[in-house]
Design a protein around this motif. Structure first.
Motif, PDB file in Angstrom:
ATOM      1  N   VAL A  75       7.452  -7.615   7.180  1.00  0.00           N
ATOM      2  CA  VAL A  75       6.610  -6.429   7.079  1.00  0.00           C
ATOM      3  C   VAL A  75       7.558  -5.238   7.034  1.00  0.00           C
ATOM      4  CG1 VAL A  75       4.811  -5.044   8.193  1.00  0.00           C
ATOM      5  CG2 VAL A  75       4.793  -7.543   8.439  1.00  0.00           C
ATOM      6  N   GLY A  76       7.295  -4.282   6.146  1.00  0.00           N
ATOM      7  CA  GLY A  76       8.225  -3.173   6.048  1.00  0.00           C
ATOM      8  C   GLY A  76       7.616  -1.889   5.539  1.00  0.00           C
ATOM      9  N   ALA A  77       8.469  -0.861   5.498  1.00  0.00           N
ATOM     10  CA  ALA A  77       8.098   0.458   5.004  1.00  0.00           C
ATOM     11  C   ALA A  77       9.218   0.980   4.119  1.00  0.00           C
ATOM     12  CB  ALA A  77       7.878   1.423   6.160  1.00  0.00           C
ATOM     13  N   VAL A  78       8.848   1.635   3.013  1.00  0.00           N
ATOM     14  CA  VAL A  78       9.824   2.225   2.100  1.00  0.00           C
ATOM     15  C   VAL A  78       9.426   3.677   1.875  1.00  0.00           C
ATOM     16  CG1 VAL A  78      10.848   2.150  -0.208  1.00  0.00           C
ATOM     17  CG2 VAL A  78      10.184   0.006   0.925  1.00  0.00           C
ATOM     18  N   ASP A  79      10.355   4.597   2.154  1.00  0.00           N
ATOM     19  CA  ASP A  79      10.146   6.010   1.866  1.00  0.00           C
ATOM     20  C   ASP A  79      10.943   6.360   0.620  1.00  0.00           C
ATOM     21  OD1 ASP A  79       8.423   6.950   3.901  1.00  0.00           O
ATOM     22  OD2 ASP A  79      10.094   7.055   5.321  1.00  0.00           O
ATOM     23  N   SER A  80      10.260   6.877  -0.396  1.00  0.00           N
ATOM     24  CA  SER A  80      10.923   7.389  -1.598  1.00  0.00           C
ATOM     25  C   SER A  80      10.934   8.900  -1.486  1.00  0.00           C
ATOM     26  CB  SER A  80      10.173   6.958  -2.860  1.00  0.00           C
ATOM     27  OG  SER A  80      10.234   5.553  -3.020  1.00  0.00           O
ATOM     28  N   PHE A  81      12.123   9.462  -1.330  1.00  0.00           N
ATOM     29  CA  PHE A  81      12.272  10.896  -1.130  1.00  0.00           C
ATOM     30  C   PHE A  81      12.274  11.610  -2.479  1.00  0.00           C
ATOM     31  CE2 PHE A  81      13.908   8.941   2.691  1.00  0.00           C
ATOM     32  CZ  PHE A  81      13.278   9.683   3.663  1.00  0.00           C
ATOM     33  N   PRO A  82      11.986  12.902  -2.480  1.00  0.00           N
ATOM     34  CA  PRO A  82      11.765  13.646  -3.726  1.00  0.00           C
ATOM     35  C   PRO A  82      13.051  14.053  -4.444  1.00  0.00           C
ATOM     36  CG  PRO A  82      11.484  15.088  -1.849  1.00  0.00           C
ATOM     37  CD  PRO A  82      11.760  13.719  -1.304  1.00  0.00           C
ATOM     38  N   PRO A  83      13.400  13.367  -5.506  1.00  0.00           N
ATOM     39  CA  PRO A  83      14.612  13.747  -6.226  1.00  0.00           C
ATOM     40  C   PRO A  83      14.500  15.092  -6.928  1.00  0.00           C
ATOM     41  CG  PRO A  83      13.442  12.051  -7.420  1.00  0.00           C
ATOM     42  CD  PRO A  83      12.734  12.230  -6.109  1.00  0.00           C
ATOM     43  N   ALA A  84      13.283  15.539  -7.199  1.00  0.00           N
ATOM     44  CA  ALA A  84      13.102  16.798  -7.921  1.00  0.00           C
ATOM     45  C   ALA A  84      12.104  17.705  -7.197  1.00  0.00           C
ATOM     46  CB  ALA A  84      12.620  16.508  -9.342  1.00  0.00           C
TER      47      ALA A  84
ATOM     48  N   GLU B 110       6.152   9.266  -8.084  1.00  0.00           N
ATOM     49  CA  GLU B 110       4.886   8.664  -8.499  1.00  0.00           C
ATOM     50  C   GLU B 110       4.700   7.316  -7.809  1.00  0.00           C
ATOM     51  OE1 GLU B 110       2.479  10.159 -10.165  1.00  0.00           O
ATOM     52  OE2 GLU B 110       3.768  11.915 -10.201  1.00  0.00           O
ATOM     53  N   ILE B 111       3.443   6.960  -7.557  1.00  0.00           N
ATOM     54  CA  ILE B 111       3.155   5.711  -6.853  1.00  0.00           C
ATOM     55  C   ILE B 111       3.680   4.513  -7.634  1.00  0.00           C
ATOM     56  CG2 ILE B 111       1.267   4.178  -6.146  1.00  0.00           C
ATOM     57  CD1 ILE B 111      -0.017   6.579  -4.817  1.00  0.00           C
ATOM     58  N   ALA B 112       3.540   4.510  -8.953  1.00  0.00           N
ATOM     59  CA  ALA B 112       4.043   3.385  -9.750  1.00  0.00           C
ATOM     60  C   ALA B 112       5.549   3.199  -9.560  1.00  0.00           C
ATOM     61  CB  ALA B 112       3.719   3.581 -11.227  1.00  0.00           C
ATOM     62  N   GLU B 113       6.283   4.312  -9.490  1.00  0.00           N
ATOM     63  CA  GLU B 113       7.731   4.264  -9.256  1.00  0.00           C
ATOM     64  C   GLU B 113       8.027   3.717  -7.851  1.00  0.00           C
ATOM     65  OE1 GLU B 113      11.359   7.541  -8.859  1.00  0.00           O
ATOM     66  OE2 GLU B 113       9.396   8.181  -9.590  1.00  0.00           O
ATOM     67  N   ALA B 114       7.270   4.162  -6.859  1.00  0.00           N
ATOM     68  CA  ALA B 114       7.467   3.695  -5.485  1.00  0.00           C
ATOM     69  C   ALA B 114       7.127   2.210  -5.358  1.00  0.00           C
ATOM     70  CB  ALA B 114       6.621   4.521  -4.527  1.00  0.00           C
TER      71      ALA B 114
ATOM     72  N   ARG C 270       9.343  16.874  -5.824  1.00  0.00           N
ATOM     73  CA  ARG C 270       7.967  16.443  -6.088  1.00  0.00           C
ATOM     74  C   ARG C 270       7.764  15.054  -5.495  1.00  0.00           C
ATOM     75  NH1 ARG C 270       8.354  12.204  -9.060  1.00  0.00           N
ATOM     76  NH2 ARG C 270      10.029  11.946 -10.546  1.00  0.00           N
ATOM     77  N   HIS C 271       6.515  14.693  -5.314  1.00  0.00           N
ATOM     78  CA  HIS C 271       6.235  13.338  -4.847  1.00  0.00           C
ATOM     79  C   HIS C 271       6.686  12.326  -5.906  1.00  0.00           C
ATOM     80  CE1 HIS C 271       3.139  15.409  -2.378  1.00  0.00           C
ATOM     81  NE2 HIS C 271       3.519  14.512  -1.506  1.00  0.00           N
TER      82      HIS C 271
ATOM     83  N   THR D  34       0.856  -1.179   0.000  1.00  0.00           N
ATOM     84  CA  THR D  34       0.000   0.000   0.000  1.00  0.00           C
ATOM     85  C   THR D  34       0.894   1.231   0.000  1.00  0.00           C
ATOM     86  OG1 THR D  34      -1.831  -1.075   1.138  1.00  0.00           O
ATOM     87  CG2 THR D  34      -1.734   1.322   1.285  1.00  0.00           C
ATOM     88  N   CYS D  35       0.698   2.110  -0.992  1.00  0.00           N
ATOM     89  CA  CYS D  35       1.516   3.317  -1.118  1.00  0.00           C
ATOM     90  C   CYS D  35       0.649   4.560  -0.986  1.00  0.00           C
ATOM     91  CB  CYS D  35       2.233   3.338  -2.466  1.00  0.00           C
ATOM     92  SG  CYS D  35       3.396   1.964  -2.698  1.00  0.00           S
ATOM     93  N   GLN D  36       1.251   5.600  -0.416  1.00  0.00           N
ATOM     94  CA  GLN D  36       0.543   6.857  -0.186  1.00  0.00           C
ATOM     95  C   GLN D  36       1.518   8.021  -0.338  1.00  0.00           C
ATOM     96  OE1 GLN D  36      -2.892   7.484   1.402  1.00  0.00           O
ATOM     97  NE2 GLN D  36      -2.329   9.415   0.445  1.00  0.00           N
ATOM     98  N   LYS D  37       1.130   9.004  -1.139  1.00  0.00           N
ATOM     99  CA  LYS D  37       1.904  10.245  -1.184  1.00  0.00           C
ATOM    100  C   LYS D  37       1.639  10.982   0.118  1.00  0.00           C
ATOM    101  CE  LYS D  37       1.840  10.746  -6.196  1.00  0.00           C
ATOM    102  NZ  LYS D  37       1.438  11.593  -7.332  1.00  0.00           N
ATOM    103  N   ASN D  38       2.678  11.649   0.656  1.00  0.00           N
ATOM    104  CA  ASN D  38       2.518  12.363   1.909  1.00  0.00           C
ATOM    105  C   ASN D  38       3.569  13.453   2.030  1.00  0.00           C
ATOM    106  OD1 ASN D  38       4.793  11.097   3.906  1.00  0.00           O
ATOM    107  ND2 ASN D  38       4.009   9.508   2.533  1.00  0.00           N
ATOM    108  N   VAL D  39       3.391  14.315   3.007  1.00  0.00           N
ATOM    109  CA  VAL D  39       4.343  15.391   3.280  1.00  0.00           C
ATOM    110  C   VAL D  39       4.764  15.274   4.730  1.00  0.00           C
ATOM    111  CG1 VAL D  39       4.689  17.885   3.396  1.00  0.00           C
ATOM    112  CG2 VAL D  39       3.264  16.910   1.581  1.00  0.00           C
ATOM    113  N   TRP D  40       6.069  15.262   4.956  1.00  0.00           N
ATOM    114  CA  TRP D  40       6.616  15.274   6.308  1.00  0.00           C
ATOM    115  C   TRP D  40       7.424  16.555   6.452  1.00  0.00           C
ATOM    116  CZ3 TRP D  40      11.754  14.886   8.190  1.00  0.00           C
ATOM    117  CH2 TRP D  40      11.837  14.762   9.578  1.00  0.00           C
ATOM    118  N   LYS D  41       7.184  17.281   7.518  1.00  0.00           N
ATOM    119  CA  LYS D  41       7.790  18.596   7.723  1.00  0.00           C
ATOM    120  C   LYS D  41       7.432  19.482   6.532  1.00  0.00           C
ATOM    121  CE  LYS D  41      10.014  17.512  11.553  1.00  0.00           C
ATOM    122  NZ  LYS D  41       9.780  18.118  12.823  1.00  0.00           N
ATOM    123  N   THR D  42       8.389  19.696   5.598  1.00  0.00           N
ATOM    124  CA  THR D  42       8.107  20.580   4.464  1.00  0.00           C
ATOM    125  C   THR D  42       8.310  19.923   3.115  1.00  0.00           C
ATOM    126  OG1 THR D  42      10.376  21.383   4.508  1.00  0.00           O
ATOM    127  CG2 THR D  42       8.746  22.638   5.778  1.00  0.00           C
TER     128      THR D  42
END
Length: 161
Positions: free
Chosen positions: A126-135, A140-144, A137-138, A104-112
């Motif tokens: 069970v795990g979690a993966v954070d994909s940080f914004p290279p540009a 994309e979910i498909a990329e994550a 921007r969020h 399950t993936c969700q775009k989100n904002v942490w701090k700024t």
């Protein structure tokens, strides 16, 4: 991606994917915790300072068994990302299942800054993966989802005994 047994308080992203109802891994008292990160670093401005973080960071826990990965990922999502309070959710969560895992993936904002977070479960972890914004921007979910599938397929390791 490099994955190692978690030692101390190394933490890049979400650390809320424990499920106390699942059996411990191979006689351990608790699940076995691992942390992973991609080799590339990006700079992010957080609270008047700049930090270098990996473009992708993950944590996961090995368990003796996860009988229902989809149910587990829904539970963990509800208890962590959706109920986190530190992140502002953007858009709708998307869930993808494979023969062996639920993600399950969700775009989100942490701090700024924006990121895309995927919570996942298979029959042993069970795990979690954070994909940080290279540009700035969020991702994309498909990329994550693709990055998360890569971690599941190649990153999982059992600790040496």
């Amino acid at each position: 991606m490099t994955c190692d047994r978690k030692r101390g308080s190394i933490r890049y992203g979400l650390n809320a994917h424990k499920d106390e109802s699942l059996p411990a891994y191979k006689g351990e008292k608790d699940s076995e915790d691992y942390v992973c990160h991609g080799p590339d670093r990006i700079s992010l401005a957080i609270e008047n300072r700049t930090v270098a973080v990996p473009h992708i960071a993950a944590e996961y826990d090995l368990y003796g068994a996860v009988p229902d990965p989809l149910k587990t990922v829904k539970t963990v999502y509800g208890e962590s990302l959706a109920g986190d309070g530190e992140r502002t959710l953007v858009g709708e969560a998307e869930t993808v299942t494979t023969k062996t895992a639920a993600i399950t993936c969700q775009k989100n904002v942490w701090k700024t800054f924006p990121m895309t977070t995927c919570l996942w479960a298979n029959h042993g972890a069970v795990g979690a993966v954070d994909s940080f914004p290279p540009a700035g921007r969020h991702p994309e979910i498909a990329e994550a989802v693709a990055r998360t599938k890569e971690l599941i397929a190649t990153g999982l390791v059992a600790s040496p005994r």
